[in-house]
Design a protein around this motif. Structure first.
Motif, mmCIF file in Angstrom:
data_model
loop_
_atom_site.group_PDB
_atom_site.id
_atom_site.type_symbol
_atom_site.label_atom_id
_atom_site.label_comp_id
_atom_site.label_asym_id
_atom_site.label_seq_id
_atom_site.Cartn_x
_atom_site.Cartn_y
_atom_site.Cartn_z
ATOM 1 N N ASP A 75 -32.221 -18.997 60.227
ATOM 2 C CA ASP A 75 -31.016 -19.452 59.556
ATOM 3 C C ASP A 75 -30.224 -18.259 59.029
ATOM 4 O O ASP A 75 -29.006 -18.172 59.179
ATOM 5 N N PHE A 76 -30.951 -17.333 58.433
ATOM 6 C CA PHE A 76 -30.317 -16.141 57.889
ATOM 7 C C PHE A 76 -29.594 -15.359 58.978
ATOM 8 O O PHE A 76 -28.417 -15.044 58.888
ATOM 9 N N THR A 124 -26.533 -17.354 60.497
ATOM 10 C CA THR A 124 -25.380 -17.769 59.702
ATOM 11 C C THR A 124 -24.942 -16.732 58.678
ATOM 12 O O THR A 124 -23.774 -16.649 58.347
ATOM 13 N N ILE A 125 -25.860 -15.959 58.152
ATOM 14 C CA ILE A 125 -25.486 -15.066 57.065
ATOM 15 C C ILE A 125 -25.283 -13.626 57.531
ATOM 16 O O ILE A 125 -24.299 -12.989 57.204
ATOM 17 N N ALA A 126 -26.256 -13.118 58.302
ATOM 18 C CA ALA A 126 -26.190 -11.707 58.672
ATOM 19 C C ALA A 126 -24.914 -11.429 59.448
ATOM 20 O O ALA A 126 -24.660 -12.041 60.481
ATOM 21 N N PRO A 127 -24.090 -10.553 58.961
ATOM 22 C CA PRO A 127 -22.792 -10.315 59.572
ATOM 23 C C PRO A 127 -22.923 -9.801 61.001
ATOM 24 O O PRO A 127 -23.681 -8.884 61.253
ATOM 25 N N GLY A 128 -22.193 -10.400 61.887
ATOM 26 C CA GLY A 128 -22.127 -9.894 63.241
ATOM 27 C C GLY A 128 -23.259 -10.319 64.165
ATOM 28 O O GLY A 128 -23.077 -10.392 65.362
ATOM 29 N N VAL A 129 -24.423 -10.603 63.597
ATOM 30 C CA VAL A 129 -25.569 -10.912 64.449
ATOM 31 C C VAL A 129 -25.287 -12.147 65.295
ATOM 32 O O VAL A 129 -25.587 -12.210 66.484
ATOM 33 N N GLN A 139 -12.451 -9.247 67.049
ATOM 34 C CA GLN A 139 -13.661 -9.082 66.249
ATOM 35 C C GLN A 139 -14.875 -9.670 66.980
ATOM 36 O O GLN A 139 -15.947 -9.070 67.020
ATOM 37 N N GLU A 146 -18.518 -4.631 64.818
ATOM 38 C CA GLU A 146 -18.852 -5.626 63.818
ATOM 39 C C GLU A 146 -20.236 -5.355 63.248
ATOM 40 O O GLU A 146 -20.507 -5.558 62.080
ATOM 41 N N GLY A 178 -21.567 -1.651 60.619
ATOM 42 C CA GLY A 178 -21.864 -1.525 59.208
ATOM 43 C C GLY A 178 -23.301 -1.897 58.892
ATOM 44 O O GLY A 178 -23.848 -1.482 57.884
ATOM 45 N N VAL A 179 -23.906 -2.677 59.738
ATOM 46 C CA VAL A 179 -25.239 -3.182 59.440
ATOM 47 C C VAL A 179 -26.306 -2.449 60.236
ATOM 48 O O VAL A 179 -27.162 -1.767 59.684
ATOM 49 N N ALA A 180 -26.248 -2.607 61.544
ATOM 50 C CA ALA A 180 -27.302 -2.014 62.362
ATOM 51 C C ALA A 180 -26.759 -0.791 63.097
ATOM 52 O O ALA A 180 -25.872 -0.909 63.935
ATOM 53 N N LYS A 181 -27.264 0.354 62.760
ATOM 54 C CA LYS A 181 -26.791 1.564 63.429
ATOM 55 C C LYS A 181 -27.683 1.942 64.595
ATOM 56 O O LYS A 181 -27.266 2.580 65.544
ATOM 57 N N ILE A 205 -31.047 -4.619 68.470
ATOM 58 C CA ILE A 205 -29.884 -5.496 68.433
ATOM 59 C C ILE A 205 -28.630 -4.668 68.668
ATOM 60 O O ILE A 205 -27.672 -5.100 69.273
#
Lengths: 341, 406
Positions: free
Chosen positions: A119-120, A123-128, A172, A179, A182-185, A189
């Motif tokens: 769910d995370f 719906t929540i994790a940006p871009g995933v 986007q 996208e 910012g999260v996964a460098k 993924i």
């Protein structure tokens, strides 16, 4: 049969269709899929927004996370029509499939769900979410290139049509790379996103924008094209949808706007055509003509702006009875005749 | 041009037996009990314009109004003087009458930042605001816009109550795929904040003991594999810093949700006469009643205008075909085809609306004809306000607006 050679997009096998809400983006995507599926070709249409618009258009049961044949393509010139398949992609199923495929997580995979991780992530994790959705499209497209691969891997498609998110979000959505940045460098993924990006930026992809001839949608289309260019995503054509009928020529339109239509002559001709002519009918028709001419003038102004966008344009009429399955084939034939497929 | 419009006809789409009661927009706006109006619906149906037009009309009928718009078209924003995105309501100039209108455009990231700043110590706030995970979450998470619209509404309402600034707040909702997202997003966020996953993330950050079960170890390993170790670390830092704020966030979301259930709130579901938009509207209507939220009515925008004569589409097409055969009356044949086209559109829309009315007979409805141009100024908004309040069509709008009886 020279079907492919007359298309404006011979190199393209991933057609991304976007458009402002209310412009008929899903309808155009569906018509394009039918048009591409003439002459024995197999086409997959993908839906990523969970609205089940495709099943409703084609009048079939709700689509699962699984490719389904939903219609025969538009019949080509004497040739055998191909097939249109559809796939409803949702982020959760895509993530579970992805995990099963690459990580063999077993018990941990199930535990992920229990802990709310699925769910995370979806719906929540940006871009995933977008990486998952586009990743699935990528998987089907990749299969398309390896002709002759085993049937175990599913149908090999000649083209894929993606009913994508609206114009305001398209750059986007496709630009999964930035996208995520910012999260996964690093990490898998991120690698996945890079691979998908390579396809999206390649000449195999075209992003088509659907609009109607009104100020706001045309403006958004222009903005969308600028954004796509900025992200180095390949801009395809602009499809002008829901065009008003063009039954009056420009001279008559000008006269209608100015209130100079010849009332008496029209009255006589209506009588000659067997109608009971009274003032209500005549006034009504003239008022409708005036209204129509005003709107046509506004449409024509927007049409010039669209022409100035510098990309191929295609025009589809507004079907007065709405779009049913028959109407879809009608639109598909028009797209084909105009060279979009 | 004096045409008799049959009395029973209240709008271009109402030409069927099964029709909803007309929505009395002015009664809704004039009722001092109406404190909040929420305009919701799927994307591309004209929610923002409808919100702005309602807010202006209410202000010009004497209310002190604040309108929260989400993503207005440039010209609409200009017409209200809110091009600057500063997340604060600004007075709209040139509003007639004794009322007042303030307008603002939602800045979702700014709103999120402000909540963090107001809830955390400066030091902690800084730590959160600089966290890469927070930055991504606050600027691109699909539900953040909905959540922040709710948050901003809560803030405006508290200000209105505390300072008596406004007696009516009109809210536009984000252009979501589904109208339901507006109601679901806060719940989704708070269930995430409450969830086991958060506690799992907090566990390793919370001290040296590392009381991790085997299951949790597996999870973090899996996440590290998929996302990479740095992501997990950013998330953990974020969650740890955010930990004390969760309660506050959830309580606020809950309060706003309850506010939406009170009698002072009126939901207007906005749709276009298209199957998709009406289907979304139907979902939303059902959802509102399920959540005990007060539905005021349905607004159907972009409707085709009813034709002025009773000539049917079939008759018109047959006559056009006869003219075409005779060969010399292109214009007249064209007029007949145009007429047939319009009649068919109106009939189709009437069918779609009748279907909605049959399933939801208790929903009062306002029908607004498609306008040829976008709104460029306050006069444009006034015209839409007139149409919302019940003028039967575009042309009649310039005459004195005719009031509908309930």
């Amino acid at each position: 049969m020279s079907a492919t050679s007359t298309s404006d997009w011979p190199e393209v096998d991933l057609h991304v269709v976007t458009g402002k809400g209310g412009t008929g983006k899903t309808t155009v995507a569906a018509a394009l899929a039918l048009a591409l599926a003439s002459t024995g070709k197999n086409v997959l249409i993908c839906e990523v927004e969970g609205r089940q618009g495709i099943s409703q258009l084609f009048d079939v049961p709700e689509l699962p996370y699984e490719e389904r044949r939903i219609a025969a393509g538009l019949a080509g010139d004497g040739g055998r029509a191909g097939n249109v398949f559809a796939l409803h992609i949702d982020a959760e199923s895509a993530l579970l499939e992805y995990l099963a495929m690459y990580y063999k997580l077993g018990r941990a995979g199930r535990a992920l769900d229990r802990f709310g991780v699925i769910d995370f992530a979806t719906t929540i994790a940006p871009g995933v979410r977008d990486v998952l959705l586009t990743g699935k499209v990528y998987e089907a497209a990749r299969r398309g290139r390896r002709k002759g691969s085993s049937s175990r891997q599913g149908v090999v498609y000649d083209a894929i049509v993606l009913d994508a998110p609206p114009t305001g979000r398209i750059a986007q959505f496709l630009n999964v790379n930035s996208e995520l940045a910012g999260v996964a460098k690093v990490g898998p993924i991120k690698t996945q996103a890079d691979t998908v990006m390579t396809l999206f930026r390649s000449p195999r992809t075209a992003v088509h924008l659907v609009t109607v001839l009104e100020e706001m949608p045309v403006q958004e289309t222009a903005d969308g094209i600028v954004e796509l260019h900025k992200d180095r995503l390949p801009v395809g054509g602009v499809v002008v949808n829901l065009m008003r009928p063009r039954d009056l020529d420009s001279e008559d339109l000008a006269a209608a706007r100015a209130g100079r239509l010849e009332r008496d002559r029209i009255g006589k001709e209506l009588e000659g055509a067997g109608l009971d002519v009274d003032d209500d009918l005549l006034d009504g028709l003239l008022a409708e003509a005036h209204d129509h001419a005003e709107r046509r003038a506004l449409e024509d102004a927007q049409r010039r702006l669209v022409a100035d966008l510098g990309v191929p344009t295609y025009e589809l009429p507004r079907l007065p009875g709405g779009v049913d399955l028959g109407g879809l084939y009608e639109l598909a034939a028009l797209l084909k005749a105009e060279g979009m497929a | 041009m004096s045409r008799e419009i049959p009395r029973a006809r209240v709008g271009p789409l109402a030409a069927t037996d099964r029709r909803a009661d007309p929505l009395d927009v002015d009664a809704l706006l004039d009722d001092p009990q109406t404190r909040i109006i929420v305009c919701c619906g799927s994307g591309g149906v004209g929610k923002t314009t409808t919100s702005a037009a309602l807010a202006l009309r209410a202000a010009e009928r004497g209310r002190s109004v604040c309108v929260l718009t989400i993503d207005p078209a440039r010209r609409l924003a200009q017409s209200m003087g809110i091009e600057a995105l500063d997340n604060t309501p600004r007075p709209v100039p040139d509003v007639h009458g004794d009322g007042s209108l303030d307008a603002m455009m939602l800045d979702m990231k700014r709103t999120f930042d402000e909540v963090v700043e107001s809830q955390a110590s400066p030091e902690k706030a800084k730590q959160i605001l600089e966290n890469p995970f927070y930055i991504a979450l606050s600027s691109s998470f699909a539900g953040t816009q909905e959540y922040m619209a709710m948050e901003k509404l809560g803030q405006l309402h508290r200000d209105a109550v505390a300072e008596g600034t406004w007696d009516l707040i009109v809210v536009d909702t984000p252009p979501s795929r589904s109208a339901l997202d507006f109601l679901d997003a806060p719940e989704r966020l708070s269930s995430f904040l409450d969830g086991r996953f958060i506690r799992l993330l907090l566990a390793p950050a919370r001290g040296p003991a590392r009381l991790m079960s085997a299951g949790m170890g597996m999870i973090t390993n899996a996440l590290t594999k998929i996302l990479g170790a740095s992501v997990l670390k950013d998330m953990q830092t974020f969650v740890a810093a955010f930990d004390t704020l969760f309660g506050g966030f959830r309580a606020r979301a809950q309060k706003t949700f309850e506010l939406l259930q009170t009698d002072g709130t009126a939901f207007l579901v906005v749709a276009a006469p298209e199957p998709d938009a009406l289907r979304e509207a139907a979902y939303f209507v059902e959802r509102l009643s399920g959540d005990d939220m007060p539905l005021a009515g349905l607004v159907v925008n972009r409707a085709a205008s009813a034709p002025d004569s009773t000539l049917s589409a079939e008759e018109a097409m047959a006559a056009a075909a006869r003219l075409r055969r005779s060969g010399d009356s292109d214009l007249t044949a064209g007029l007949l085809r145009l007429h047939a086209d319009r009649v068919r559109m109106v009939e189709r829309e009437a069918r779609l609306r009748a279907r909605f009315a049959a399933a939801h007979p208790a929903v009062p409805t306002a029908v607004v004809p498609a306008l040829a141009t976008d709104v460029h100024d306050l006069d444009g908004l006034r015209r839409i306000g007139d149409l919302l309040a019940g003028s039967p069509d575009d042309r009649a709008a310039s005459d004195a607006p005719r009031r509908r009886a309930r």
